[in-house]
Design a protein around this motif. Structure first.
Motif, mmCIF file in Angstrom:
data_model
loop_
_atom_site.group_PDB
_atom_site.id
_atom_site.type_symbol
_atom_site.label_atom_id
_atom_site.label_comp_id
_atom_site.label_asym_id
_atom_site.label_seq_id
_atom_site.Cartn_x
_atom_site.Cartn_y
_atom_site.Cartn_z
ATOM 1 N N ALA A 44 0.814 -1.217 0.000
ATOM 2 C CA ALA A 44 0.000 0.000 0.000
ATOM 3 C C ALA A 44 0.849 1.269 0.000
ATOM 4 O O ALA A 44 0.383 2.328 -0.438
ATOM 5 N N LEU A 45 2.084 1.179 0.473
ATOM 6 C CA LEU A 45 2.952 2.357 0.528
ATOM 7 C C LEU A 45 3.182 2.999 -0.839
ATOM 8 O O LEU A 45 3.477 4.194 -0.920
ATOM 9 N N ALA A 46 3.047 2.214 -1.889
ATOM 10 C CA ALA A 46 3.240 2.747 -3.246
ATOM 11 C C ALA A 46 2.246 3.872 -3.542
ATOM 12 O O ALA A 46 2.518 4.737 -4.374
ATOM 13 N N LYS A 47 1.117 3.894 -2.847
ATOM 14 C CA LYS A 47 0.086 4.917 -3.060
ATOM 15 C C LYS A 47 0.380 6.227 -2.325
ATOM 16 O O LYS A 47 -0.265 7.237 -2.572
ATOM 17 N N SER A 48 1.324 6.191 -1.388
ATOM 18 C CA SER A 48 1.584 7.358 -0.544
ATOM 19 C C SER A 48 2.280 8.472 -1.309
ATOM 20 O O SER A 48 3.248 8.246 -2.029
ATOM 21 N N LYS A 49 1.793 9.691 -1.107
ATOM 22 C CA LYS A 49 2.433 10.878 -1.656
ATOM 23 C C LYS A 49 3.187 11.629 -0.556
ATOM 24 O O LYS A 49 3.749 12.691 -0.795
ATOM 25 N N GLN A 50 3.167 11.066 0.631
ATOM 26 C CA GLN A 50 3.817 11.673 1.788
ATOM 27 C C GLN A 50 4.925 10.746 2.291
ATOM 28 O O GLN A 50 4.883 9.548 2.066
ATOM 29 N N THR A 51 5.889 11.327 3.005
ATOM 30 C CA THR A 51 6.913 10.532 3.679
ATOM 31 C C THR A 51 6.677 10.621 5.175
ATOM 32 O O THR A 51 6.003 11.544 5.665
ATOM 33 N N LEU A 52 7.262 9.688 5.897
ATOM 34 C CA LEU A 52 7.148 9.721 7.356
ATOM 35 C C LEU A 52 7.813 10.986 7.888
ATOM 36 O O LEU A 52 7.253 11.674 8.741
ATOM 37 N N ALA A 53 8.992 11.312 7.365
ATOM 38 C CA ALA A 53 9.700 12.514 7.818
ATOM 39 C C ALA A 53 8.878 13.774 7.532
ATOM 40 O O ALA A 53 8.836 14.696 8.357
ATOM 41 N N THR A 66 13.455 13.094 13.260
ATOM 42 C CA THR A 66 13.819 13.356 11.863
ATOM 43 C C THR A 66 15.327 13.214 11.647
ATOM 44 O O THR A 66 15.757 12.758 10.589
ATOM 45 N N ALA A 67 16.125 13.579 12.640
ATOM 46 C CA ALA A 67 17.580 13.405 12.535
ATOM 47 C C ALA A 67 17.937 11.922 12.488
ATOM 48 O O ALA A 67 18.803 11.505 11.714
ATOM 49 N N VAL A 68 17.255 11.117 13.286
ATOM 50 C CA VAL A 68 17.490 9.670 13.279
ATOM 51 C C VAL A 68 17.112 9.092 11.915
ATOM 52 O O VAL A 68 17.858 8.286 11.344
ATOM 53 N N ILE A 69 15.974 9.506 11.385
ATOM 54 C CA ILE A 69 15.542 9.019 10.066
ATOM 55 C C ILE A 69 16.583 9.377 9.008
ATOM 56 O O ILE A 69 16.943 8.551 8.170
ATOM 57 N N ILE A 79 12.147 -0.112 7.844
ATOM 58 C CA ILE A 79 12.352 0.372 6.485
ATOM 59 C C ILE A 79 11.891 -0.694 5.509
ATOM 60 O O ILE A 79 12.272 -1.863 5.628
ATOM 61 N N ALA A 80 11.076 -0.296 4.546
ATOM 62 C CA ALA A 80 10.622 -1.208 3.493
ATOM 63 C C ALA A 80 11.463 -0.984 2.251
ATOM 64 O O ALA A 80 11.645 0.153 1.810
ATOM 65 N N GLY A 87 15.304 2.805 0.966
ATOM 66 C CA GLY A 87 13.937 2.317 1.077
ATOM 67 C C GLY A 87 13.030 3.367 1.679
ATOM 68 O O GLY A 87 13.402 4.519 1.858
ATOM 69 N N THR A 88 11.821 2.932 2.004
ATOM 70 C CA THR A 88 10.808 3.805 2.587
ATOM 71 C C THR A 88 10.719 3.551 4.077
ATOM 72 O O THR A 88 10.533 2.415 4.510
ATOM 73 N N VAL A 89 10.847 4.605 4.864
ATOM 74 C CA VAL A 89 10.745 4.466 6.319
ATOM 75 C C VAL A 89 9.269 4.278 6.669
ATOM 76 O O VAL A 89 8.436 5.123 6.371
ATOM 77 N N LEU A 90 8.977 3.127 7.299
ATOM 78 C CA LEU A 90 7.606 2.768 7.690
ATOM 79 C C LEU A 90 7.213 3.320 9.046
ATOM 80 O O LEU A 90 6.078 3.700 9.274
ATOM 81 N N SER A 91 8.167 3.262 9.986
ATOM 82 C CA SER A 91 7.847 3.711 11.340
ATOM 83 C C SER A 91 9.113 4.041 12.103
ATOM 84 O O SER A 91 10.202 3.578 11.759
ATOM 85 N N ILE A 92 8.927 4.851 13.140
ATOM 86 C CA ILE A 92 9.991 5.144 14.092
ATOM 87 C C ILE A 92 9.357 5.182 15.468
ATOM 88 O O ILE A 92 8.364 5.879 15.688
ATOM 89 N N THR A 93 9.919 4.361 16.358
ATOM 90 C CA THR A 93 9.357 4.207 17.693
ATOM 91 C C THR A 93 10.480 4.225 18.721
ATOM 92 O O THR A 93 11.439 3.464 18.590
ATOM 93 N N PRO A 94 10.394 5.072 19.748
ATOM 94 C CA PRO A 94 11.417 5.042 20.786
ATOM 95 C C PRO A 94 11.293 3.773 21.630
ATOM 96 O O PRO A 94 10.198 3.253 21.829
#
Length: 184
Positions: free
Chosen positions: A42-51, A139-142, A171-172, A151-158
């Motif tokens: 489904a990520l292929a449909k995204s026009k936004q990034t996580l960052a 965002t610095a970590v990403i 990352i996908a 790849g595409t960053v899917l999530s970031i969790t502390p």
């Protein structure tokens, strides 16, 4: 004396095993393995990034404490979790919330949900604490992770690793998901 050593060793093994399960659960998030494949597709449909979502949500004093792409009712959603009053305000005096919406449009227009239920408040309070203890923004970590992992960053969790705050980044790439852990 020998039985004490055996009990200690068993305790260490159980602790490492338990931590491994917790870290794995944090990395996979709430998506199951089967759902992860659908999410990656489904990520292929995204026009936004996580960052980009993180930058948008961090307007004003708000501090981003985690973010992810997820499937909600089969539809792609970008969710960014924030502490509205910033990192210096304790959780009990802060406004812990989720901004979520479809990333499939040119502009991300999230809905805001303020958390009131115990599980969301507890998880957000923990994430607020960990991000507050860190020395880097999400965002610095990403940006660091993207240098070494395409790849595409899917999530970031502390999370906590070796008594220190870290960020678990998914990352996908080429249909597979990789987990990278970075110091915060």
């Amino acid at each position: 004396m020998t039985s004490r050593k055996a009990l200690f060793a068993l305790g260490v093994i159980v602790a490492f095993f338990g931590f491994g399960l917790l870290e794995h659960r944090a990395a996979i998030g709430e998506e199951g393995a089967g759902d992860m494949k659908a999410l990656v597709q489904a990520l292929a449909k995204s026009k936004q990034t996580l960052a980009g979502g993180i930058r948008q949500a961090a307007q004003g004093k708000a501090a981003v404490i985690s973010a992810k792409f997820e499937l909600e009712d089969g539809k792609l959603s970008l969710s960014v979790y924030t502490a509205e009053k910033g990192l210096s305000v304790p959780a009990e005096q802060n406004v812990l919330q989720e901004l979520s919406g479809s990333p499939e449009q040119d502009k991300w227009t999230p809905q805001v949900e303020v958390f009131k239920d115990v599980p969301h408040v507890a998880r957000s309070a923990e994430q607020l604490t960990l991000v507050s203890l860190g020395r880097k923004s999400l965002t610095a970590v990403i940006a660091e992770v993207r240098k070494a992992h395409p790849g595409t960053v899917l999530s970031i969790t502390p999370a906590i690793k070796n008594h220190r705050p870290v960020a678990v980044v998914l990352i996908a790439s080429k249909g597979k998901v990789t987990t990278v852990t970075q110091p915060l």
